[in-house]
Design a protein around this motif. Structure first.
Motif, mmCIF file in Angstrom:
data_model
loop_
_atom_site.group_PDB
_atom_site.id
_atom_site.type_symbol
_atom_site.label_atom_id
_atom_site.label_comp_id
_atom_site.label_asym_id
_atom_site.label_seq_id
_atom_site.Cartn_x
_atom_site.Cartn_y
_atom_site.Cartn_z
ATOM 1 N N GLN A 190 0.823 -1.211 0.000
ATOM 2 C CA GLN A 190 0.000 0.000 0.000
ATOM 3 C C GLN A 190 0.867 1.275 0.000
ATOM 4 N N TYR A 191 1.937 1.225 0.764
ATOM 5 C CA TYR A 191 2.828 2.381 0.787
ATOM 6 C C TYR A 191 3.403 2.645 -0.600
ATOM 7 N N SER A 193 2.161 1.797 -3.391
ATOM 8 C CA SER A 193 1.095 2.275 -4.263
ATOM 9 C C SER A 193 0.898 3.784 -4.109
ATOM 10 N N MET A 194 0.951 4.245 -2.861
ATOM 11 C CA MET A 194 0.785 5.683 -2.617
ATOM 12 C C MET A 194 1.982 6.468 -3.121
ATOM 13 N N VAL A 195 3.166 5.989 -2.815
ATOM 14 C CA VAL A 195 4.375 6.724 -3.192
ATOM 15 C C VAL A 195 4.536 6.768 -4.716
ATOM 16 N N LEU A 196 4.258 5.665 -5.366
ATOM 17 C CA LEU A 196 4.486 5.609 -6.812
ATOM 18 C C LEU A 196 3.363 6.271 -7.601
ATOM 19 N N ASP A 197 2.123 6.012 -7.213
ATOM 20 C CA ASP A 197 0.990 6.482 -8.019
ATOM 21 C C ASP A 197 0.193 7.620 -7.394
ATOM 22 N N GLY A 198 0.445 7.923 -6.108
ATOM 23 C CA GLY A 198 -0.288 8.995 -5.463
ATOM 24 C C GLY A 198 -1.642 8.560 -4.955
ATOM 25 N N VAL B 195 2.492 13.250 -2.956
ATOM 26 C CA VAL B 195 1.415 12.525 -2.271
ATOM 27 C C VAL B 195 0.213 12.345 -3.189
ATOM 28 N N LEU B 196 -0.126 13.355 -3.948
ATOM 29 C CA LEU B 196 -1.330 13.276 -4.775
ATOM 30 C C LEU B 196 -1.093 12.493 -6.061
ATOM 31 N N GLY B 198 2.066 10.887 -6.984
ATOM 32 C CA GLY B 198 3.082 9.846 -6.972
ATOM 33 C C GLY B 198 4.370 10.272 -7.642
#
Lengths: 203, 203
Positions: A190-191, A193-198, B195-196, B198
DNA sequence: GTCCTTCCCTAACAAGTGTTTGGTAGGTTA
DNA sequence: TAACCTACCAAACACTTGTTAGGGAAGGAC
């Protein structure tokens, strides 16, 4: 006759490990400075003075805790870095490995997070500074490799991105509890996913 | 005759503010427990006992530092939350406001980050727990509002996302230095971008 | 049996801790 | 001039801190 052989210099026996684990637990919970050797001894079911049969100072306990953690951490990191992966796969593997280390060394990571900044000033803990340099080097190289390969955005400050990724991963140790509902791998997924894709929805 | 009037209870005079600022600086740098009142007095150019003319304990200095910070923080947050913005704009405004607070109260934020976990246990610092609850509530509401409005991704664990955003913002206080090359607004802009959207390149 | 090692306890140590008490120089007010 | 207040100093207080020295119980080796 040579000086009396002390157990500190021999390979770590089992009891020593137990004591280091409880010490790490208390250090992580109360902070190093706020932790008295009497508190550690309490948790271990013995008296303060008895700790000095196994260790020669409170500080040496801290040092050994951090050394053990960093040694194992770099074992994992070096395996990833030597695998010849692409930049994105390297980042994913490093993040996942980090969460596994948090899972295994929760207390040590928490201590490291809280105290390392003040400890690096002492020469005794110089190995912390060296580790940090290697850490930054590995991450920056991966990020720059990714930018060059057009898999990471080029419009971001790389150094800021490094701190961003580094911090988001390691602060998790402050709230992570082993045996919770999320496995380290699931949290890493999940992290990433957030870091790479926002977190915003794509249009 | 009533008890002698002490300056602690009156509105804070200028000297008091100065002392709290230096105390905050030392607390942030060395950690609260590792900071002796003599060190604070040294930095202020006076003797340890003299501090007790202005404050009635070391702990009360810490309390006032954190109270002042949180009061101003919530001033800013409430302004944002009452503005009736959409979820994405609210998130952007909250993050930007947070970096401004880090800029203004760098020392207090660092102290808060390091010590709050152990302090909340004491009833004297119960206001920290209350602030944390409000904080979590405001952030979760914003995130859920965004998910419902299809501006934030629905496939992420909201609680994990909350911790992610919260931590990434506040840990910046550990390396941020006022007067650096990036303004708080510039840092907020880049953080929000990561954050938004990625850090990966979109195809 | 005796010796030796392991592991802990008892009791104290010196240094450092937060805090208090009484005093005092200098400015302000009456 | 006298009284008073502000902001600090000097010196000590009781307590906690990390650490040490000597002793002793348990158990294996010889």
């Amino acid at each position: 006759m040579p000086t009396k052989k002390k157990p500190q210099v021999t390979a770590a026996p089992a009891r020593r490990r137990e004591l280091l684990e409880t010490a790490a637990e208390v250090f992580a919970e109360q902070g190093y400075n706020a932790t008295t050797v009497r508190k550690i001894a309490d948790h271990a079911g013995m008296l303060a003075g008895s700790l000095y049969y196994h260790f020669d100072s409170k500080e040496s306990m801290l040092e050994e805790i951090l050394r053990t953690f960093l040694d194992e951490l770099w074992d994992g990191y070096d395996t990833v870095l030597d695998a010849g992966l692409g930049p994105r796969e390297t980042l994913e593997a490093l993040v996942t490995e980090s969460f596994r280390e948090i899972d295994r060394h929760r207390a040590a990571v928490a201590i490291y997070q809280k105290e390392s900044k003040q400890l690096v000033a002492q020469e005794r803990f110089g190995f912390l500074a060296e580790s940090q340099r290697r850490f930054e080097k590995a991450w920056l190289a991966t990020l720059e490799r990714g930018v060059a390969a057009h898999v990471f955005r080029a419009d971001l400050d790389v150094r800021l991105t490094y701190r961003f990724v580094r911090d988001t991963v390691w602060v998790a140790a402050s709230w992570y509890r082993p045996g919770g509902q999320h496995s380290p791998e699931e949290i890493a997924r999940q992290y990433l996913s957030m870091v790479l894709d926002g977190i915003a929805v794509r249009e």
